[in-house]
Design an enzyme around this catalytic site. Structure first.
Site, PDB file in Angstrom:
ATOM      1  N   GLY A 179       0.819  -1.205   0.000  1.00 23.07           N
ATOM      2  CA  GLY A 179       0.000   0.000   0.000  1.00 23.07           C
ATOM      3  C   GLY A 179       0.854   1.256   0.000  1.00 23.07           C
ATOM      4  O   GLY A 179       1.795   1.374  -0.796  1.00 23.07           O
ATOM      5  N   GLY A 201       4.727   1.231  -0.075  1.00 21.27           N
ATOM      6  CA  GLY A 201       5.514   0.909  -1.258  1.00 21.27           C
ATOM      7  C   GLY A 201       5.635  -0.576  -1.549  1.00 21.27           C
ATOM      8  O   GLY A 201       4.717  -1.343  -1.272  1.00 21.27           O
ATOM      9  N   ASP A 222      -3.707  -4.138  -9.570  1.00 23.80           N
ATOM     10  CA  ASP A 222      -3.729  -4.542 -10.978  1.00 23.80           C
ATOM     11  C   ASP A 222      -2.878  -3.601 -11.821  1.00 23.80           C
ATOM     12  O   ASP A 222      -2.180  -4.026 -12.745  1.00 23.80           O
ATOM     13  CB  ASP A 222      -5.172  -4.545 -11.497  1.00 23.80           C
TER      14      ASP A 222
END
Lengths: 300, 300
Positions: free
Chosen positions: A216, A219, A246
């Site tokens: 998240g 990183g 994605d």
């Protein structure tokens, strides 16, 4: 061409409803229907970056046809194999401040239908530069399937990325994929106990060439044959995290296709993930955020 | 054959979700998809009573195809005219104690598509013993359309029942339908001020042969050429009132087809309405409740 595999393709439906009465009748002010599933989102990002893509997987019933129709409308080439059962829909009911997401259980796939897909998959690999295998498995598809798909790609010299959770993630390294991409929670579930670095090493030990862990706003962590890298974000992008993984995977696929060095690959992947958070819909990313954050990401 | 007209056919979707998180991700435990719209519900009830029915109206897009597929699966003959836009879905999210209903805005119908439907409708009337015209109008269809459909039926000697709300209800008497069936609230909106009996007389004065006002647990009021009748319910049936009006209308259609005396027609219609409340899904009715309540309804 980059091939993306979505075995549990979905029709992502969004209802905009200002002020929901949860025990009454609501007029939906806006409806959006869009082909979804993680592989479809990856293909959207790659296509937006000018790459040739092909969406494959399984789709059936009226919902499957709606998925195919939307892919055509979006100009995303697809070769989805037919199943008898109806594909799943996901529904997001968006109020002003909050969103309720409903995931349908999805279709049951038969052995013959899966075998038919395998034949198609092998044929499509012939012209693929890389393959992205991601998302959930529909019922009836064994959890070892992603490992099998990765192994078939490896035999043909096509690099594969697997983005999965649970049993499919645990099995994935057996197929010797080029990259396994869990997020930190998925990794902790698949390899309980220990740090993300230890979990990633464990998956490499079982056969994955590289493991990229998305964390998240913290990183990325990548454990690769060239060493261990981290990508640190310069600031936190606020928005809709659905689809960020994605977009990140699309960045990893670009790195594989271009044989880019890991630091470059990770910087681009992390920037695409952050830019997707800034876009309201999964499968989109904000080019301005991408351009701003890309040079500021610190790789160590 | 009894023809039912559903210009705004719908796919009625039900999600069973035990304990909804309205700001999070929910796994849907059960999904039901079923062709809906008031005319479809009327046809289901009539078919369950052994009557020949035919469902007509407008349907388009992937949702329209899903509607047609479900009608086939249910053994309900249909002749729906194609439109380019996607038909609407309705969604009921059912928790244990409460249900949130979401109504999509529905398709926009073109002048050509409506003209095409009119041609089909005229052709289908040739073998119809009665026609039921009910439900909402999709965008692009003028509010006088139900009056027009009733007038075309009247010209051919086919008795018509109109079950509508708002402008379509206000216009309906112009087509000289055999029966107009508003509920008490719809009647009060169409003819503001005055009692239900006065409102019903007003609609008769404008051209309706008979007006039957449904008043939920308070039964029915019918203002007809043979006089005014009330149907009083012996007890209150608890359950799902959605679809009760459609079941009631099916009873009225049976009365028209059989040229039954008004008291018999009203008793059967009121019993079918109550029996539909006892069934969980619109378009179904509980035969045991029907058998029990039918002889106990008091007509005056």
């Amino acid at each position: 061409m980059i091939l993306t595999v979505t075995l549990n393709a979905a029709l992502d439906v969004t209802y905009q409803v200002p002020g929901v009465d949860w025990d009454g009748v609501n007029r939906v002010s806006e409806v959006h229907r869009r082909a979804g599933g993680k592989g479809v989102n990856v293909a959207r990002v790659l296509a937006a970056l000018g790459r040739e893509v092909l969406v494959t997987g399984l789709a059936g019933g009226p919902t499957g046809r709606a998925i195919e129709r939307d892919l055509r409308a979006a100009g995303l080439p697809s070769a989805l194999c037919a199943i008898a059962a109806d594909s799943r829909a996901t529904l997001a009911v968006s109020e002003r401040a909050r969103t309720a997401l409903f995931n349908e259980p999805g279709p049951e796939v038969t052995t013959d239908e899966l075998r038919n897909f395998m034949t198609t998959y092998e044929a499509l690999l012939a012209t693929a530069q890389a393959v992205v295998i991601s998302g959930s498995l529909p019922r009836g598809v064994p959890p070892s399937t992603y490992a099998r798909l990765a192994a078939i790609a490896a035999e043909r010299g096509v690099p594969a990325i697997v983005d999965a959770d649970g049993e499919p993630l645990r099995h994935a390294p057996e197929g010797r994929p080029s990259v396994v991409k869990p997020n930190a929670e998925e990794l902790a579930r698949a390899v309980p106990g220990g740090t993300p670095a230890e979990g990633a090493e464990e998956l490499r030990g079982r056969g994955a060439e590289a493991v990229v862990v998305s964390m998240g706003a913290d990183g990325l962590l990548a454990v690769t044959g060239e060493g261990t890298f981290t990508a640190r974000m310069p600031y936190t992008v606020r928005g809709n995290p659905t689809g960020a993984g994605d977009s990140l995977v699309a960045g990893l696929a670009l790195g594989l296709v271009e044989s880019a060095p890991w630091p470059d690959t990770l910087r681009r992947a992390a920037a695409l993930g952050a830019a997707a958070v800034a876009a309201p819909v999964a499968g989109d990313f904000d080019p301005a955020v991408y351009a701003d954050i890309h040079p500021k990401i610190v790789i160590t």
